[in-house]
Write an enzyme that holds these catalytic residues in place. Sequence first.
Site, PDB file in Angstrom:
ATOM      1  N   HIS A 268       1.034  -1.131   0.076  1.00 10.99           N
ATOM      2  CA  HIS A 268       0.021   0.159  -0.062  1.00 10.99           C
ATOM      3  C   HIS A 268       0.703   1.226  -0.189  1.00 10.99           C
ATOM      4  CE1 HIS A 268      -3.506   2.214   0.730  1.00 10.99           C
ATOM      5  NE2 HIS A 268      -3.741   2.224   1.868  1.00 10.99           N
ATOM      6  N   HIS A 307      -2.223  -2.084  -9.805  1.00 10.38           N
ATOM      7  CA  HIS A 307      -3.229  -1.411  -8.918  1.00 10.38           C
ATOM      8  C   HIS A 307      -4.504  -2.294  -9.072  1.00 10.38           C
ATOM      9  CE1 HIS A 307      -5.748   1.589  -6.974  1.00 10.38           C
ATOM     10  NE2 HIS A 307      -4.451   2.033  -6.449  1.00 10.38           N
ATOM     11  N   ASP A 363       2.979   5.597  -6.680  1.00 14.35           N
ATOM     12  CA  ASP A 363       4.257   5.601  -5.800  1.00 14.35           C
ATOM     13  C   ASP A 363       5.518   5.200  -6.663  1.00 14.35           C
ATOM     14  OD1 ASP A 363       2.931   5.093  -3.078  1.00 14.35           O
ATOM     15  OD2 ASP A 363       2.404   3.360  -3.312  1.00 14.35           O
TER      16      ASP A 363
HETATM   17  N1  CMC Z   1       4.641  -6.884 -10.369  1.00 11.24           N
HETATM   18  C1  CMC Z   1       4.935  -7.888 -10.917  1.00 11.24           C
HETATM   19  N2  CMC Z   1       3.500  -8.661 -10.995  1.00 11.24           N
HETATM   20  C2  CMC Z   1       2.524  -7.974 -10.534  1.00 11.24           C
HETATM   21  C3  CMC Z   1       2.631  -6.810 -10.039  1.00 11.24           C
HETATM   22  C4  CMC Z   1       3.583  -6.254  -9.858  1.00 11.24           C
HETATM   23  N3  CMC Z   1       3.889  -5.087  -9.204  1.00 11.24           N
HETATM   24  N4  CMC Z   1       1.208  -6.520  -9.523  1.00 11.24           N
HETATM   25  C5  CMC Z   1       0.621  -7.656  -9.905  1.00 11.24           C
HETATM   26  N5  CMC Z   1       1.158  -8.646 -10.603  1.00 11.24           N
HETATM   27  C6  CMC Z   1       0.817  -9.609 -11.103  1.00 11.24           C
HETATM   28  C7  CMC Z   1       0.276 -10.791 -10.238  1.00 11.24           C
HETATM   29  O1  CMC Z   1       1.520 -11.655  -9.988  1.00 11.24           O
HETATM   30  C8  CMC Z   1      -0.689 -11.511 -10.925  1.00 11.24           C
HETATM   31  O2  CMC Z   1      -0.241 -12.470 -12.008  1.00 11.24           O
HETATM   32  P1  CMC Z   1      -0.776 -13.723 -12.050  1.00 11.24           P
HETATM   33  O3  CMC Z   1      -2.281 -13.563 -12.598  1.00 11.24           O
HETATM   34  O4  CMC Z   1      -0.034 -14.266 -13.032  1.00 11.24           O
HETATM   35  O5  CMC Z   1      -0.963 -14.466 -10.856  1.00 11.24           O
HETATM   36  C9  CMC Z   1      -1.498 -10.473 -11.491  1.00 11.24           C
HETATM   37  O6  CMC Z   1      -0.527  -9.414 -11.722  1.00 11.24           O
HETATM   38  C10 CMC Z   1      -2.726  -9.841 -10.708  1.00 11.24           C
HETATM   39  O7  CMC Z   1      -2.103  -9.514  -9.590  1.00 11.24           O
HETATM   40  P2  CMC Z   1      -2.928  -9.486  -8.066  1.00 11.24           P
HETATM   41  O8  CMC Z   1      -1.978  -9.422  -6.885  1.00 11.24           O
HETATM   42  O9  CMC Z   1      -4.102 -10.175  -8.093  1.00 11.24           O
HETATM   43  O10 CMC Z   1      -3.454  -7.903  -8.056  1.00 11.24           O
HETATM   44  P3  CMC Z   1      -3.929  -7.149  -6.795  1.00 11.24           P
HETATM   45  O11 CMC Z   1      -5.071  -6.330  -7.316  1.00 11.24           O
HETATM   46  O12 CMC Z   1      -4.470  -8.020  -5.742  1.00 11.24           O
HETATM   47  O13 CMC Z   1      -2.762  -6.272  -6.264  1.00 11.24           O
HETATM   48  C11 CMC Z   1      -1.317  -4.783  -5.895  1.00 11.24           C
HETATM   49  C12 CMC Z   1      -2.551  -4.886  -6.484  1.00 11.24           C
HETATM   50  C13 CMC Z   1      -1.394  -2.990  -6.086  1.00 11.24           C
HETATM   51  C14 CMC Z   1      -1.331  -5.132  -4.485  1.00 11.24           C
HETATM   52  C15 CMC Z   1      -0.240  -5.285  -6.732  1.00 11.24           C
HETATM   53  O14 CMC Z   1      -0.279  -4.782  -8.035  1.00 11.24           O
HETATM   54  C16 CMC Z   1       1.135  -5.093  -6.228  1.00 11.24           C
HETATM   55  O15 CMC Z   1       1.631  -5.889  -5.226  1.00 11.24           O
HETATM   56  N6  CMC Z   1       2.087  -3.951  -6.584  1.00 11.24           N
HETATM   57  C17 CMC Z   1       3.450  -3.675  -6.057  1.00 11.24           C
HETATM   58  C18 CMC Z   1       3.162  -2.829  -5.003  1.00 11.24           C
HETATM   59  C19 CMC Z   1       2.717  -1.319  -5.232  1.00 11.24           C
HETATM   60  O16 CMC Z   1       3.091  -0.824  -6.124  1.00 11.24           O
HETATM   61  N7  CMC Z   1       1.710  -0.983  -4.342  1.00 11.24           N
HETATM   62  C20 CMC Z   1       1.050   0.317  -4.406  1.00 11.24           C
HETATM   63  C21 CMC Z   1      -0.239   0.393  -4.711  1.00 11.24           C
HETATM   64  S1  CMC Z   1      -0.857   2.068  -5.267  1.00 11.24           S
HETATM   65  C22 CMC Z   1      -0.887   3.055  -3.728  1.00 11.24           C
HETATM   66  C23 CMC Z   1      -1.462   2.352  -2.720  1.00 11.24           C
HETATM   67  O17 CMC Z   1      -2.472   1.721  -2.784  1.00 11.24           O
HETATM   68  O18 CMC Z   1      -1.232   2.718  -1.690  1.00 11.24           O
END
Ligand code: CMC
Length: 425
Positions: A268, A307, A363
Site C-alpha cells: 500500500h 493497482h 508510488d
Molecule cells: N509486479 C509484477 N507482477 C504483478 C505486480 C507487480 N507489481 N502486481 C501484480 N502483478 C501480477 C500478479 O503476480 C498477478 O499475476 P498472475 O495473474 O500471473 O498471478 C496479476 O498481476 C494480478 O495481481 P494481483 O496480486 O491479483 O493484483 P491485486 O489487485 O491483488 O494487487 C497490488 C494490487 C497493488 C497490491 C499489486 O499490483 C502489487 O503488489 N503492486 C506492487 C506494490 C505497489 O506498488 N503498491 C502500491 C499500490 S498504489 C498505492 C496504494 O494503494 O497505496
Amino acid sequence: MPNETLTVTDNRTGLNYTLPLFRGNIRATDLRQIRTGPDDFGVMSYDPAFLNTACCQSSITYIDGDKGVLCYRGYPIEALAETCSFLEVAHLLLFGHLPEADELKDWDDKIRQHALVHENVKKFMDGFHHDAHPMGMLVSTLAALSTFYPSARHVKDPGERDLQVLRLVAKVPTIAAYAYRHSLGLPYVYPDDTLGYAENFMSMLWKRTELKYNVNPVLAKALNILFILHADHEQNCGTTAMRSVGSSLPDPYVTAAAAAAALSGPLHGGANEEVLHMLDEIGSVENIPAYIAKVKAGEFRLMGFGHRVYKNYDPRARIIKQTAEQVFAISGRNPKLDIALELEKIALEDPYFVQRKLYPNVDFYSGIIYQAMGFSTDMFTVLFAIPRMVGWLAQWQEMLEDSEQKIARPRQIYVGETQPAPVGV
Ligand code: CMC
C-alpha cells in the site's frame, strides 16, 4: 424502463428467486433467502480481499480504473492539482464543496491555530529509539492523541467530530515533522502560523538556527500538488481500515492510527519507499532486463506497478511525472529517474505487464521526487499519510452519517473440524 432485477435459479432445489438490483448491484443479504431447507443458513457471497464487494455508498471520490480517471466530489484530479491549494481540496473532500474566500480563510485560520501539539506529545516522542521508523512513530503518536482528548469518544456528536477533524488535519504535519527531527536528534520546531500548510510543514522539518525558514516556492508548490494527489482514493486498504475500525465507534485518533498502520504496508503506501530500494538495487539501466526477468519469474514484484482498481495509467503518476521536472530544475536531476523511465518503458511494452494491465501507480514516481526534495526514504509513507488523513476523516464522517452502516463484521466459511474433539485424550 428495464426490469432492474436478477433471476437466480437454485439448481439444488429448482427454485427461482428474483433479486432486486440496487444501482446495478445485488445486496448480499438478499442471497440469504436461497436455502435448501429451514436449517440451511442461506447463500453468502465469498469474496476474500473484497475483489468484487462494495461496502458502502460514497459521494467523495470517483475512480474509473479502466479509463484512468480520478475525481474528488466530481472535480477531475488534474484540475484540482493545477488550480487549488491543499486546504481547498481538503475542504472539498471534508465538507463537499470548494470553499468561498471567507470559508477558506476561516478553515485555514483554524488549521493554523490547531497545529501545535501538547508539550507532553514531545516527551512521548522522545521515548522512541533514535532509529525508530517514522511511520511507527506516527501510528503510535496518533493513537496517543486519544488520551489527550477524552471527549473525542463522543463520535455521534457532529460538533465533537468536527473539532477532532480540525485537530487531526492540523496536527498530523507537526507529528510527522517531530518524528523526522527525532530521528536526526534535532530539536523540534514549533509550527509557524504565518505559513501555509505545506510551507509550515517544510519549516518544521528543515528550519535550523535561522529566525524564519526561507521556503522555496517551487518545492512548496510541488508538495502542495503531492498532498492533493494523495488526499483520498476511495475504498483502499487504509480507508477500509478507517471505516471498519471506526464502525465500532472508537475515537478518531485510535481509528486513524489503524488506518495509518494499514497504509504503512509495502503493498500500500509503503510501496513508495520500496520503489527507491528497488531502484537502488537495480543500480543502472543495463541491469533492468535481468531484473524484469526475475519479476516475470515470480521472484518478486515490480514495486510501484499495478493497482487493484487502475487497469490503465494511474492519473496521479502522470501528474507526479510532470511535477518532477519542476523540482529537478531546482534540485538537479535525480539519477534514479533514468532507471525509472527505462523500467517503465520496458515494462509497458512487455507482454507480461501488458496482459495483466500493470501500469505505474502513484508510488512509482513519488519517491524519486520526494528524494529530490530532500526527504529521507523512511519519510515517504509519512508524506502519504499527512494528506490521506483528510480522506480518512471524510470517509469516517460519511460512514458515521450513513444509516445503513453498522459494526463491520464479515462472515466466514468454516472449514475446520466439525466433530467435537474429545478433551484430554
Ligand atoms: N509486479 C509484477 N507482477 C504483478 C505486480 C507487480 N507489481 N502486481 C501484480 N502483478 C501480477 C500478479 O503476480 C498477478 O499475476 P498472475 O495473474 O500471473 O498471478 C496479476 O498481476 C494480478 O495481481 P494481483 O496480486 O491479483 O493484483 P491485486 O489487485 O491483488 O494487487 C497490488 C494490487 C497493488 C497490491 C499489486 O499490483 C502489487 O503488489 N503492486 C506492487 C506494490 C505497489 O506498488 N503498491 C502500491 C499500490 S498504489 C498505492 C496504494 O494503494 O497505496
